[in-house]
Design a protein around this motif. Sequence first.
Motif, PDB file in Angstrom:
ATOM      1  N   ASN A 220      20.390  76.640   2.761  1.00 42.55           N
ATOM      2  CA  ASN A 220      20.637  76.149   1.374  1.00 42.55           C
ATOM      3  C   ASN A 220      21.537  77.003   0.508  1.00 42.55           C
ATOM      4  O   ASN A 220      22.350  76.650  -0.403  1.00 42.55           O
ATOM      5  CB  ASN A 220      19.289  75.790   0.604  1.00 42.55           C
ATOM      6  CG  ASN A 220      18.578  74.497   1.357  1.00 42.55           C
ATOM      7  OD1 ASN A 220      19.272  73.794   1.985  1.00 42.55           O
ATOM      8  ND2 ASN A 220      17.282  74.585   1.077  1.00 42.55           N
ATOM      9  N   LEU A 221      21.420  78.300   0.484  1.00 43.31           N
ATOM     10  CA  LEU A 221      21.918  79.044  -0.216  1.00 43.31           C
ATOM     11  C   LEU A 221      23.696  79.220   0.191  1.00 43.31           C
ATOM     12  O   LEU A 221      24.582  79.287  -0.916  1.00 43.31           O
ATOM     13  CB  LEU A 221      21.592  80.676   0.030  1.00 43.31           C
ATOM     14  CG  LEU A 221      20.172  81.051  -0.541  1.00 43.31           C
ATOM     15  CD1 LEU A 221      19.723  82.228  -0.138  1.00 43.31           C
ATOM     16  CD2 LEU A 221      20.274  80.899  -2.231  1.00 43.31           C
ATOM     17  N   LYS A 222      24.002  78.926   1.277  1.00 45.73           N
ATOM     18  CA  LYS A 222      25.275  78.731   1.661  1.00 45.73           C
ATOM     19  C   LYS A 222      25.905  77.633   1.164  1.00 45.73           C
ATOM     20  O   LYS A 222      26.929  77.545   0.528  1.00 45.73           O
ATOM     21  CB  LYS A 222      25.333  78.877   3.311  1.00 45.73           C
ATOM     22  CG  LYS A 222      25.378  80.178   4.051  1.00 45.73           C
ATOM     23  CD  LYS A 222      25.370  80.243   5.307  1.00 45.73           C
ATOM     24  CE  LYS A 222      24.437  79.613   6.088  1.00 45.73           C
ATOM     25  NZ  LYS A 222      24.446  79.707   7.691  1.00 45.73           N
ATOM     26  N   LYS A 223      25.141  76.637   0.969  1.00 44.66           N
ATOM     27  CA  LYS A 223      25.438  75.090   0.562  1.00 44.66           C
ATOM     28  C   LYS A 223      25.827  75.296  -1.203  1.00 44.66           C
ATOM     29  O   LYS A 223      26.804  74.925  -1.480  1.00 44.66           O
ATOM     30  CB  LYS A 223      24.684  74.043   0.854  1.00 44.66           C
ATOM     31  CG  LYS A 223      25.029  72.670   0.405  1.00 44.66           C
ATOM     32  CD  LYS A 223      23.940  71.634   0.746  1.00 44.66           C
ATOM     33  CE  LYS A 223      24.352  70.333   0.346  1.00 44.66           C
ATOM     34  NZ  LYS A 223      23.386  69.283   0.835  1.00 44.66           N
ATOM     35  N   GLN A 224      24.644  76.251  -1.570  1.00 42.67           N
ATOM     36  CA  GLN A 224      24.751  76.141  -3.102  1.00 42.67           C
ATOM     37  C   GLN A 224      25.750  76.995  -3.694  1.00 42.67           C
ATOM     38  O   GLN A 224      26.641  76.498  -4.351  1.00 42.67           O
ATOM     39  CB  GLN A 224      23.339  76.803  -3.559  1.00 42.67           C
ATOM     40  CG  GLN A 224      23.537  77.251  -4.885  1.00 42.67           C
ATOM     41  CD  GLN A 224      22.302  77.974  -5.393  1.00 42.67           C
ATOM     42  OE1 GLN A 224      21.189  78.043  -4.492  1.00 42.67           O
ATOM     43  NE2 GLN A 224      22.136  78.224  -6.497  1.00 42.67           N
ATOM     44  N   PHE A 225      26.208  78.122  -2.722  1.00 44.38           N
ATOM     45  CA  PHE A 225      27.344  78.853  -3.105  1.00 44.38           C
ATOM     46  C   PHE A 225      28.540  78.492  -2.442  1.00 44.38           C
ATOM     47  O   PHE A 225      29.741  79.228  -2.587  1.00 44.38           O
ATOM     48  CB  PHE A 225      26.714  80.187  -2.990  1.00 44.38           C
ATOM     49  CG  PHE A 225      25.838  80.727  -3.975  1.00 44.38           C
ATOM     50  CD1 PHE A 225      26.271  81.339  -5.385  1.00 44.38           C
ATOM     51  CD2 PHE A 225      24.685  80.825  -3.736  1.00 44.38           C
ATOM     52  CE1 PHE A 225      25.377  81.656  -5.967  1.00 44.38           C
ATOM     53  CE2 PHE A 225      23.590  81.200  -4.496  1.00 44.38           C
ATOM     54  CZ  PHE A 225      23.834  81.723  -5.501  1.00 44.38           C
ATOM     55  N   ASN A 226      28.639  77.519  -1.788  1.00 44.73           N
ATOM     56  CA  ASN A 226      29.888  77.066  -0.928  1.00 44.73           C
ATOM     57  C   ASN A 226      30.354  78.175  -0.244  1.00 44.73           C
ATOM     58  O   ASN A 226      31.565  78.744  -0.345  1.00 44.73           O
ATOM     59  CB  ASN A 226      31.199  76.573  -2.118  1.00 44.73           C
ATOM     60  CG  ASN A 226      32.171  75.939  -1.314  1.00 44.73           C
ATOM     61  OD1 ASN A 226      31.955  75.220  -0.289  1.00 44.73           O
ATOM     62  ND2 ASN A 226      33.251  75.702  -1.743  1.00 44.73           N
TER      63      ASN A 226
END
Length: 246
Positions: A220-226
């Motif tokens: 989710n963090l990778k998705k949130q920060f692209n």
Amino acid sequence: MEIVIHTDKLTKQFGNFTAVDNISFEVEKGEIFGFLGANGAGKTTAMRMLCGLSIPTSGKGLVAGFDIEKETEKVKKSIGYMSQKFSLYEDLKVWENIRLFAGIYGMNSKQIAHKTDTLLQQLGFESERDSFVKSLPLGWKQKLAFSVAIFHEPKIVFLDEPTGGVDPATRRQFWELIYDAADRGITVFVTTHYMDEAEYCDRVSIMVDGRIDALDTPKNLKKQFNANNMDEVFHQLARKAQRTDN
């Protein structure tokens, strides 16, 4: 799920300097929780409070159900701890280190003797029982230190940059021990400078200047920060840091 770490606006000040600034989070039983931050972010100070080694200035914290301000000795008996320096006595033999730390954690001689044999067999260390720790390869010391830290089956083990200076293959072996401990219900609270290790955690928090700026699963963090990986996530947040000392 059972909550084994709970903090509510936990704060630590040294004079006018706020090292840890109103952090609130929870960690579940059996979770592998990554606690990240650049040098000076406040993660070491926060960990010291959670281990009962430093009293908060304000806010609340519960570790294994015990108040980190009022029940520090109960907290210490309910946790394990391992640092980058492996927390072992180099001039003691393997079995002497096990006996020493198990005794500190309150285990009796009969328990220690039986479990020592089992542990040495599991690690393949039977032939090293009487070896001095300083003679062991670095990777072996690391495995032994972790095993000693959870010898008494604590609810939580705190790992403070445990794989620093260790080669990638040994780091992967070490993480197999972490997964095994988590499968047995031991909560693993780990700080690391290796962002590939952050990917192995169930959830990750990232501190910047004493505050938690992000907390979620690596996915989710990778998705949130692209971002393509946790290294990119970390650097996006760490760039905002304005201080350099814990």
